[in-house]
Write a protein that holds these residues in place. Structure first.
Motif, PDB file in Angstrom:
ATOM      1  N   ARG A 448       0.815  -1.210   0.000  1.00 15.59           N
ATOM      2  CA  ARG A 448       0.000   0.000   0.000  1.00 15.59           C
ATOM      3  C   ARG A 448       0.855   1.268   0.000  1.00 15.59           C
ATOM      4  O   ARG A 448       2.009   1.258   0.382  1.00 15.59           O
ATOM      5  CB  ARG A 448      -0.919   0.009   1.221  1.00 15.59           C
ATOM      6  N   ILE A 456      -2.629  -5.414 -12.091  1.00 11.06           N
ATOM      7  CA  ILE A 456      -2.361  -6.373 -11.014  1.00 11.06           C
ATOM      8  C   ILE A 456      -2.036  -7.706 -11.678  1.00 11.06           C
ATOM      9  O   ILE A 456      -2.846  -8.229 -12.450  1.00 11.06           O
ATOM     10  CB  ILE A 456      -3.580  -6.523 -10.087  1.00 11.06           C
ATOM     11  N   ASP A 470      -3.013  -6.260   0.300  1.00 13.53           N
ATOM     12  CA  ASP A 470      -3.252  -4.828   0.490  1.00 13.53           C
ATOM     13  C   ASP A 470      -2.478  -4.053  -0.562  1.00 13.53           C
ATOM     14  O   ASP A 470      -1.251  -3.949  -0.497  1.00 13.53           O
ATOM     15  CB  ASP A 470      -2.807  -4.407   1.891  1.00 13.53           C
ATOM     16  N   LEU A 471      -3.210  -3.505  -1.555  1.00 12.66           N
ATOM     17  CA  LEU A 471      -2.608  -2.742  -2.650  1.00 12.66           C
ATOM     18  C   LEU A 471      -3.163  -1.328  -2.714  1.00 12.66           C
ATOM     19  O   LEU A 471      -3.047  -0.655  -3.745  1.00 12.66           O
ATOM     20  CB  LEU A 471      -2.864  -3.457  -3.989  1.00 12.66           C
ATOM     21  N   GLU A 472      -3.748  -0.843  -1.655  1.00  9.91           N
ATOM     22  CA  GLU A 472      -4.421   0.456  -1.687  1.00  9.91           C
ATOM     23  C   GLU A 472      -3.441   1.607  -1.925  1.00  9.91           C
ATOM     24  O   GLU A 472      -2.249   1.526  -1.646  1.00  9.91           O
ATOM     25  CB  GLU A 472      -5.175   0.691  -0.375  1.00  9.91           C
ATOM     26  N   ILE A 480      -9.864  -5.950 -12.417  1.00 13.34           N
ATOM     27  CA  ILE A 480      -9.487  -6.815 -11.293  1.00 13.34           C
ATOM     28  C   ILE A 480      -9.353  -8.242 -11.813  1.00 13.34           C
ATOM     29  O   ILE A 480     -10.312  -8.805 -12.343  1.00 13.34           O
ATOM     30  CB  ILE A 480     -10.550  -6.765 -10.184  1.00 13.34           C
ATOM     31  N   ASN A 495      -7.809  -5.461  -0.084  1.00 14.13           N
ATOM     32  CA  ASN A 495      -7.942  -4.007  -0.189  1.00 14.13           C
ATOM     33  C   ASN A 495      -7.278  -3.540  -1.478  1.00 14.13           C
ATOM     34  O   ASN A 495      -6.054  -3.553  -1.602  1.00 14.13           O
ATOM     35  CB  ASN A 495      -7.301  -3.321   1.021  1.00 14.13           C
ATOM     36  N   LEU A 496      -8.107  -3.120  -2.445  1.00 18.75           N
ATOM     37  CA  LEU A 496      -7.631  -2.600  -3.728  1.00 18.75           C
ATOM     38  C   LEU A 496      -8.056  -1.148  -3.906  1.00 18.75           C
ATOM     39  O   LEU A 496      -8.063  -0.624  -5.020  1.00 18.75           O
ATOM     40  CB  LEU A 496      -8.191  -3.446  -4.877  1.00 18.75           C
ATOM     41  N   ASN A 499      -7.151   3.281  -6.314  1.00 18.09           N
ATOM     42  CA  ASN A 499      -6.365   3.034  -7.509  1.00 18.09           C
ATOM     43  C   ASN A 499      -7.150   3.546  -8.711  1.00 18.09           C
ATOM     44  O   ASN A 499      -8.041   4.397  -8.564  1.00 18.09           O
ATOM     45  CB  ASN A 499      -6.039   1.542  -7.637  1.00 18.09           C
ATOM     46  N   LEU A 501      -8.577   1.325 -11.048  1.00 22.30           N
ATOM     47  CA  LEU A 501      -9.093   0.078 -11.596  1.00 22.30           C
ATOM     48  C   LEU A 501     -10.418   0.317 -12.312  1.00 22.30           C
ATOM     49  O   LEU A 501     -11.249   1.120 -11.865  1.00 22.30           O
ATOM     50  CB  LEU A 501      -9.271  -0.949 -10.484  1.00 22.30           C
ATOM     51  N   LEU A 520     -13.017  -2.028  -2.229  1.00 26.34           N
ATOM     52  CA  LEU A 520     -12.777  -1.719  -3.642  1.00 26.34           C
ATOM     53  C   LEU A 520     -13.070  -0.252  -3.923  1.00 26.34           C
ATOM     54  O   LEU A 520     -13.252   0.143  -5.077  1.00 26.34           O
ATOM     55  CB  LEU A 520     -13.658  -2.602  -4.530  1.00 26.34           C
ATOM     56  N   ASN A 523     -12.228   3.786  -7.022  1.00 26.42           N
ATOM     57  CA  ASN A 523     -11.727   3.312  -8.298  1.00 26.42           C
ATOM     58  C   ASN A 523     -12.686   3.786  -9.393  1.00 26.42           C
ATOM     59  O   ASN A 523     -13.423   4.761  -9.198  1.00 26.42           O
ATOM     60  CB  ASN A 523     -11.583   1.784  -8.292  1.00 26.42           C
TER      61      ASN A 523
END
Length: 671
Positions: A448, A456, A470-472, A480, A495-496, A499, A501, A520, A523
């Motif tokens: 994150r 991704i 966790d990529l927030e 996705i 946790n995205l 971003n 997306l 999510l 995004n």
């Protein structure tokens, strides 16, 4: 004188009797007391899953029973009862006190409950008691003081209460005393200083408080002193630093203060482990620590230490180094280079201090035994060197909260033992390496708050043991990957959020049946919330705000009975608010800034105006009074719509009639 005559049948009978006596098992009458005491011991056992006591019956002599040994000098007298880790469930029979020749009793790691009866004090020959890892209750038997030969007493990890009884102080031959992980009250009793033969004292996690008594400085033979996880206060008696035989010295997780003497290496020449973590110690680490060539562990985490980090070049035996959460400073490149001499290093904790500089390539030369490395929370800059892939033993890697930049090296995929990766809150750029898919043991991946971009990688679908992703707060784009949603192992959180997306929420989200948190939000997702979400029955937190989702609030949410936090705000949801939302155990609900209309429910979360957010919707009505919404009886949108269908044509017709009448009157007047 003539010899007496004995007939042949009589001789045969006598021989038969002698043979029978030789082949008959010994009678228990030679020591009925020990036999009955052991049977009483067995009777108090309610469950014997491994059959440890299956041989305890009258078909064999009790000296041959499993776990029982008898004396050679005193046949048929029990000297040992040895039954560790047998899964035994029950209580300790007071009849154990009848085994008057007993020297060793070991019941470690079973499920014994109830009291340790006073009858144990009748065992005058007792030398070893090991009742650790059970569930014994009550206090320490006071008449243990009669067991003058006792040199080993281990009652660790039970449910014992009360104070440490003063009778312990009369066990003058005691060498090892373990009372850790119990629920004692009071302070460390000064009479423990009378046990001058002690070489090991363990009082960890006993809820003891107050000062460390000065009398402990009398324990000149002490090698192991462990007082961790209590509520001890004050400073360490200076005399403890003069116990020259001390090898293990650990006082972590207390409220102690003071400084470490500068000459500690001379006063404690045999020290192998120093543990002062989570206290209030201050000052600098003595430079003399750099000369401890035999020391294996230094742990001073979470204190108020300052100054330069000591030189560890000579600490060739070092296995654990933990100095995190202090104010140490120094160049990480110099420290890493000096650590290359520590070929046995397993744990390295340098986080949350004031270390600066860049990670050198030499970091790849650290010990191959290193499994834990945490250098997060410092002021490091530069790139993560690709040589980090040489640390093949790593299972936990944390470099979070620094100023690291550049790409994550693809070589990280070679660390196939990694279970936890923390690289968040840096300035890392470029794409996520596809080599993450090689880390099949990975449990946590936290990236994150970086500047990662691109898609991704679908290869993350190979991480079948992942619990948390966790990529927030990155710049990740694209859709996705459904491969992530198929990772049924993810249970902690996915946790995205924050971003770029796009696309729809994959229907495979329903495979995340054990997921607790799904975020999510923030995004550019669109489309409908998939009905398969109803399979995520363990969800407690669901956030999809700040997207372009549409349709009615899905009926599939009804199945999420454990949901506590739901945020659907700033989307394009339409229709009415479903009443089932009031039936869920929600603590927080945000459905603001959508296109919802109709009546607001009054049950569940809707009873609390501070727990629900509704603003930014049109034509809502009803709800609890404090929301100040119009009454649905006069402003029901549906009724309004139906009324408009009637009134608009009627008004039009009336206007036409009026205009026609006016025209006719005017024409008539002109004529």
């Amino acid at each position: 004188m003539a010899k007496p005559f004995i007939s042949s049948p009589l001789i045969v009978l006598l021989l038969f009797i002698l043979l029978l006596a030789a082949t008959t098992p010994p009678s228990y009458s030679d020591n009925q007391t020990d036999f009955e005491a052991l049977l009483a011991f067995k009777k108090a056992i309610h469950d014997d899953p491994l059959g440890a006591l299956s041989s305890w019956n009258e078909t064999t002599h009790f000296c041959s029973w499993n776990g029982v040994s008898c004396s050679r000098r005193h046949p048929n007298r029990v000297v040992t009862v040895f039954l560790p880790s047998q899964g035994l469930v029950g209580s300790l029979s007071p009849h154990i006190g009848n085994l008057s020749f007993l020297r060793i009793i070991n019941l470690q790691n079973n499920s014994f409950r109830g009291l340790i009866h006073e009858e144990i004090g009748r065992l005058r020959r007792l030398e070893v008691i090991n009742f650790s890892k059970n569930s014994f209750e009550g206090g320490i038997p006071r008449n243990l003081s009669r067991c003058k030969n006792l040199y080993y007493l281990n009652l660790n990890d039970n449910h014992l209460t009360g104070s440490i009884v003063p009778e312990i102080g009369s066990l003058v031959n005691l060498q090892r005393l373990g009372l850790s992980v119990n629920m004692f009250s009071g302070s460390i009793p000064p009479f423990l200083g009378n046990l001058t033969t002690l070489i090991q004292l363990s009082l960890n996690k006993c809820d003891l408080q107050g000062d460390i008594p000065e009398s402990l400085v009398q324990l000149r033979r002490m090698r192991w002193l462990s007082l961790n996880e209590n509520r001890l206060t004050g400073s360490i008696p200076s005399g403890l630093y003069n116990l020259s035989s001390l090898e293990y010295f650990s006082l972590s997780y207390n409220q102690l203060h003071g400084t470490i003497p500068h000459d500690i290496v001379f006063t404690l020449p045999n020290l192998r482990f120093l543990g002062f973590s989570s206290n209030r110690f201050s000052g600098a680490l003595p430079t003399s620590l750099s000369n401890y060539s035999r020391i294996e562990g230094i742990e001073v985490v979470l204190n108020n230490f300052t100054g330069e980090m000591i030189d560890v070049t000579r600490l060739s035996a070092l296995r654990r180094l933990g100095v995190s959460y202090n104010s140490f400073k120094g160049d990480i490149s110099t420290i890493a280079s000096s650590l290359t001499n520590c070929t046995s290093l397993q744990v390295l904790g340098l986080s949350d201090s004031l270390f600066t500089g860049t990670l050198p390539d030499s970091i790849g030369n650290l010990s191959s035994h290193l499994w834990f490395m945490n250098i997060g929370g410092n002021r490091l800059s530069g790139r993560i060197p690709s040589s980090i892939a040489n640390l093949i033993g790593l299972t936990i890697l944390s470099l979070s909260f620094n100023n690291l930049e550049g790409p994550i090296p693809w070589s990280i995929g070679k660390l196939d033992k990694l279970q936890e990766i923390f690289l968040g809150a840096n300035r890392l750029t470029n794409q996520m390496p596809f080599s993450f898919g090689n880390l099949t043991l990975l449990n946590i991946l936290d990236l994150r708050q970086n500047d990662l971009l691109g898609n991704i990688p679908p290869s993350l679908g190979n991480c079948s043991n992942l619990l948390r992703l966790d990529l927030e707060e990155n710049n990740l784009n694209g859709s996705i990957p459904p491969e992530i949603m198929r990772l049924t192992s993810i249970s902690q959180s996915l946790n995205l959020s924050h971003n770029v997306l796009t696309g729809t929420i994959p229907s495979e989200v329903g495979d995340l049946r054990n997921l607790g948190v799904l975020d999510l939000s923030h995004n550019r997702l669109y489309g409908f919330v998939p009905s398969t979400l109803s399979s995520c029955v363990m969800l407690e937190r669901l956030h999809v705000e700040h997207n372009s989702l549409q349709g009615e609030i899905p009926e599939s949410l009804r199945a999420l009975r454990g949901l506590q936090d739901l945020d659907l705000s700033r989307n394009n949801f339409s229709g009415t608010i479903p009443r089932f939302l009031g039936e869920l155990r929600l603590l927080s609900l945000n459905i603001s800034f959508n296109e919802l209309h109709g009546e607001v429910p009054t049950e569940g979360v809707f009873k609390n105006e501070t727990a629900v957010s509704l603003e930014g919707n049109r034509d809502l009505c009803g709800g609890i009074a404090i929301l100040n919404l119009p009454s649905c009886s006069s402003t029901n949108p549906k009724k309004k719509k139906d009324l408009r269908k009637i009134l608009i044509p009627a008004a039009g017709a009336a206007i036409c009639v009026a205009l026609t009448a006016c025209f006719c009157i005017i024409m008539y007047m002109r004529r």
